[in-house]
Design a protein around this motif. Structure first.
Motif, mmCIF file in Angstrom:
data_model
loop_
_atom_site.group_PDB
_atom_site.id
_atom_site.type_symbol
_atom_site.label_atom_id
_atom_site.label_comp_id
_atom_site.label_asym_id
_atom_site.label_seq_id
_atom_site.Cartn_x
_atom_site.Cartn_y
_atom_site.Cartn_z
ATOM 1 N N LEU A 160 37.980 -23.301 77.248
ATOM 2 C CA LEU A 160 38.304 -21.894 77.499
ATOM 3 C C LEU A 160 38.051 -21.534 78.960
ATOM 4 O O LEU A 160 38.807 -20.767 79.563
ATOM 5 C CB LEU A 160 37.480 -20.993 76.581
ATOM 6 C CG LEU A 160 37.856 -21.010 75.097
ATOM 7 C CD1 LEU A 160 36.873 -20.174 74.288
ATOM 8 C CD2 LEU A 160 39.279 -20.497 74.889
ATOM 9 N N GLY A 161 37.001 -22.102 79.537
ATOM 10 C CA GLY A 161 36.721 -21.848 80.941
ATOM 11 C C GLY A 161 37.800 -22.400 81.848
ATOM 12 O O GLY A 161 38.198 -21.757 82.824
ATOM 13 N N ARG A 162 38.303 -23.595 81.538
ATOM 14 C CA ARG A 162 39.349 -24.177 82.374
ATOM 15 C C ARG A 162 40.642 -23.392 82.260
ATOM 16 O O ARG A 162 41.347 -23.173 83.248
ATOM 17 C CB ARG A 162 39.602 -25.638 81.976
ATOM 18 C CG ARG A 162 40.307 -26.434 83.073
ATOM 19 C CD ARG A 162 41.234 -27.479 82.532
ATOM 20 N NE ARG A 162 42.415 -26.955 81.888
ATOM 21 C CZ ARG A 162 43.459 -26.433 82.526
ATOM 22 N NH1 ARG A 162 43.449 -26.312 83.838
ATOM 23 N NH2 ARG A 162 44.512 -26.000 81.865
ATOM 24 N N ILE A 163 40.959 -22.953 81.032
ATOM 25 C CA ILE A 163 42.184 -22.183 80.823
ATOM 26 C C ILE A 163 42.072 -20.798 81.451
ATOM 27 O O ILE A 163 43.065 -20.214 81.886
ATOM 28 C CB ILE A 163 42.478 -22.062 79.312
ATOM 29 C CG1 ILE A 163 42.812 -23.435 78.721
ATOM 30 C CG2 ILE A 163 43.622 -21.094 79.044
ATOM 31 C CD1 ILE A 163 42.970 -23.427 77.216
ATOM 32 N N GLY A 164 40.848 -20.281 81.506
ATOM 33 C CA GLY A 164 40.647 -18.934 82.024
ATOM 34 C C GLY A 164 40.850 -17.874 80.969
ATOM 35 O O GLY A 164 41.285 -16.755 81.265
ATOM 36 N N SER A 165 40.531 -18.218 79.716
ATOM 37 C CA SER A 165 40.715 -17.277 78.617
ATOM 38 C C SER A 165 39.402 -16.577 78.298
ATOM 39 O O SER A 165 38.343 -17.202 78.258
ATOM 40 C CB SER A 165 41.223 -18.010 77.370
ATOM 41 O OG SER A 165 41.289 -17.130 76.266
ATOM 42 N N GLY A 166 39.502 -15.269 78.028
ATOM 43 C CA GLY A 166 38.315 -14.493 77.691
ATOM 44 C C GLY A 166 38.147 -14.242 76.211
ATOM 45 O O GLY A 166 37.317 -13.416 75.814
ATOM 46 N N VAL A 167 38.916 -14.933 75.348
ATOM 47 C CA VAL A 167 38.766 -14.712 73.908
ATOM 48 C C VAL A 167 37.420 -15.251 73.441
ATOM 49 O O VAL A 167 36.852 -16.169 74.044
ATOM 50 C CB VAL A 167 39.900 -15.389 73.098
ATOM 51 C CG1 VAL A 167 41.250 -14.830 73.491
ATOM 52 C CG2 VAL A 167 39.870 -16.900 73.260
ATOM 53 N N ARG A 168 36.912 -14.667 72.366
ATOM 54 C CA ARG A 168 35.678 -15.182 71.789
ATOM 55 C C ARG A 168 35.876 -16.634 71.375
ATOM 56 O O ARG A 168 36.940 -17.018 70.895
ATOM 57 C CB ARG A 168 35.286 -14.361 70.562
ATOM 58 C CG ARG A 168 34.740 -12.990 70.870
ATOM 59 C CD ARG A 168 34.167 -12.359 69.624
ATOM 60 N NE ARG A 168 33.081 -13.149 69.040
ATOM 61 C CZ ARG A 168 32.011 -12.625 68.443
ATOM 62 N NH1 ARG A 168 31.876 -11.316 68.368
ATOM 63 N NH2 ARG A 168 31.087 -13.397 67.918
ATOM 64 N N GLU A 169 34.837 -17.419 71.544
ATOM 65 C CA GLU A 169 34.971 -18.828 71.189
ATOM 66 C C GLU A 169 35.244 -18.997 69.703
ATOM 67 O O GLU A 169 35.870 -19.973 69.285
ATOM 68 C CB GLU A 169 33.722 -19.613 71.583
ATOM 69 C CG GLU A 169 33.975 -21.112 71.517
ATOM 70 C CD GLU A 169 32.702 -21.940 71.609
ATOM 71 O OE1 GLU A 169 32.820 -23.177 71.599
ATOM 72 O OE2 GLU A 169 31.604 -21.351 71.668
ATOM 73 N N GLU A 170 34.818 -18.044 68.884
ATOM 74 C CA GLU A 170 35.073 -18.138 67.452
ATOM 75 C C GLU A 170 36.572 -18.190 67.150
ATOM 76 O O GLU A 170 37.000 -18.849 66.198
ATOM 77 C CB GLU A 170 34.429 -16.963 66.716
ATOM 78 C CG GLU A 170 32.917 -17.048 66.584
ATOM 79 C CD GLU A 170 32.181 -16.549 67.816
ATOM 80 O OE1 GLU A 170 30.951 -16.450 67.773
ATOM 81 O OE2 GLU A 170 32.849 -16.250 68.834
#
Length: 379
Positions: A160-170
């Motif tokens: 998620l960090g590499r993609i740059g997404s702020g969605v909850r990890e769940e």
């Protein structure tokens, strides 16, 4: 309009986090024989990349995601992402390639506050390391299939960090579970997700088993759903794709020998000839003496193992990077200096491609699937 670009390492990273080790995504040799020509990006990973297009405020409150897939997604290729907000507050994300729809992702937002969901374990065993191979005929509506799976916090943090997404990890963990269900369990090795829906719900209960909702043997389609306790629910429609037998270029060349056409020294241009049957047909034409130009958008332009088996005929196969659905590229003729091609041949070839480019985009797509006539250099 935003851009989405999946790097090859994302596929293996997602596979490790989700447990979806389907060879269609990870094994170049298997993927090249599948008809897709190269490793296909996992559908759930495609959704994660699309969700990166949400604003930080929206990404933090993603509650429900429904995705429909229209075509395969490949790594190392850029796609356009259009983000639209509906009047009811939901968001639609549309992924496209050259104007052609690839995936549609509808996102519902809501209160997803609460603590981080801890480790989740279902079933009595470990996640599969080899994909199952279940045909739709082996399944029936109402069937319940036990699943062993584990999901831990932090599994998707790096991705998620590499993609740059702020969605909850769940949400990513739910998508990873859905990908595992299709790619490793039902139908498994031959699966291709048609649509998926995941809904984050920390109050979800269940034992991780999945319920077969419908089986359509005529379309090789299976619909099923399940719940992962503490994370939420998933519904999927999955196609059990058939893997065609590998076409034999030498057999095709022998069949061409029986036709009343002398191919020696002639020039052929093939769209869709960089993999599968198209590549075998291109090789057969070269074996019969034709100079063959194959258009391609992705590398390799022509299967190296197939080229290696052609002997001296390999020198008559030429890969040209071009998109036959793009009128501007379609209008460019083969240079007169190209092997086996005279200036008159170039004009004839340009005439065919110009026909393609002057039609509508729908006609261009139709044109992509056709093979233009074989033209002798002397005419």
């Amino acid at each position: 309009m935003l851009a989405v670009h999946v790097v090859p390492h994302d596929l293996s990273r997602f596979a490790e986090s989700s447990g979806d080790l389907n060879p269609l995504h990870l094994d170049a040799d298997y993927a090249s024989r599948s008809g897709f020509g190269a490793e296909v990006v996992q559908g759930a990973l495609t959704v994660l990349h699309a969700l990166a297009g949400l604003s930080a405020e929206d990404a933090a409150v993603v509650r429900r995601v429904r995705a429909r897939f229209h075509a395969a997604v490949y790594s190392a290729q850029a796609y356009a992402l259009d983000v639209r907000r509906a009047e009811n507050g939901s968001v639609r994300l549309e992924l496209s390639d050259g104007g052609q729809p690839i995936a549609t992702v509808d996102v519902e937002l809501g209160d997803t506050g609460g603590p981080v969901v801890g480790a989740v374990r279902v079933g009595s065993g470990e996640r599969r390391r080899q994909a199952a191979d279940r045909a739709p005929a082996e399944l029936h509506t109402g069937q319940c299939l036990p699943i062993s799976y584990r999901s831990d916090p932090g599994d998707f943090a790096d991705l998620l960090g590499r993609i740059g997404s702020g969605v909850r990890e769940e949400v990513a963990r739910l998508l990873g579970w859905a990908s595992y269900l299709a790619g490793m369990e039902v139908p498994g090795r031959q699966s291709l997700i048609s649509s998926l829906t995941v809904e984050f719900d920390p109050a979800a209960t269940g034992d991780g088993s999945i319920q077969v909702a419908a089986v359509d043997e005529r379309r090789d389609l299976v619909r099923f759903d399940g719940a992962l306790p503490g994370l939420g629910r998933a519904e999927l429609a999955v196609v059990a794709r058939a893997v065609p037998a590998e076409p034999d270029a030498h057999v095709l060349a022998a069949a061409l020998a029986g036709q009343d056409v002398d191919l020696e020294g002639r020039v052929a241009v093939l769209t869709g000839g960089s993999r599968g049957f198209g590549a075998a047909f291109a090789a057969a034409l070269a074996l019969r003496g034709a100079h063959v130009y194959v258009t391609h958008r992705r590398d390799p332009g022509f299967p190296p193992d197939l080229l290696a088996g052609l002997g001296t005929a390999a020198g008559r196969v030429h890969a040209v990077r071009s998109d036959a659905a793009d009128p501007a590229e379609c209008a460019r003729p083969i240079p007169p200096s190209a092997p086996g091609c005279a200036s008159t041949c170039s004009r004839r070839r340009a005439g065919w491609t110009s026909w393609c480019s002057t039609r509508s985009r729908a006609s261009s797509r139709w044109c992509r699937g056709r093979t233009p006539p074989i033209v002798p250099p002397s005419t």
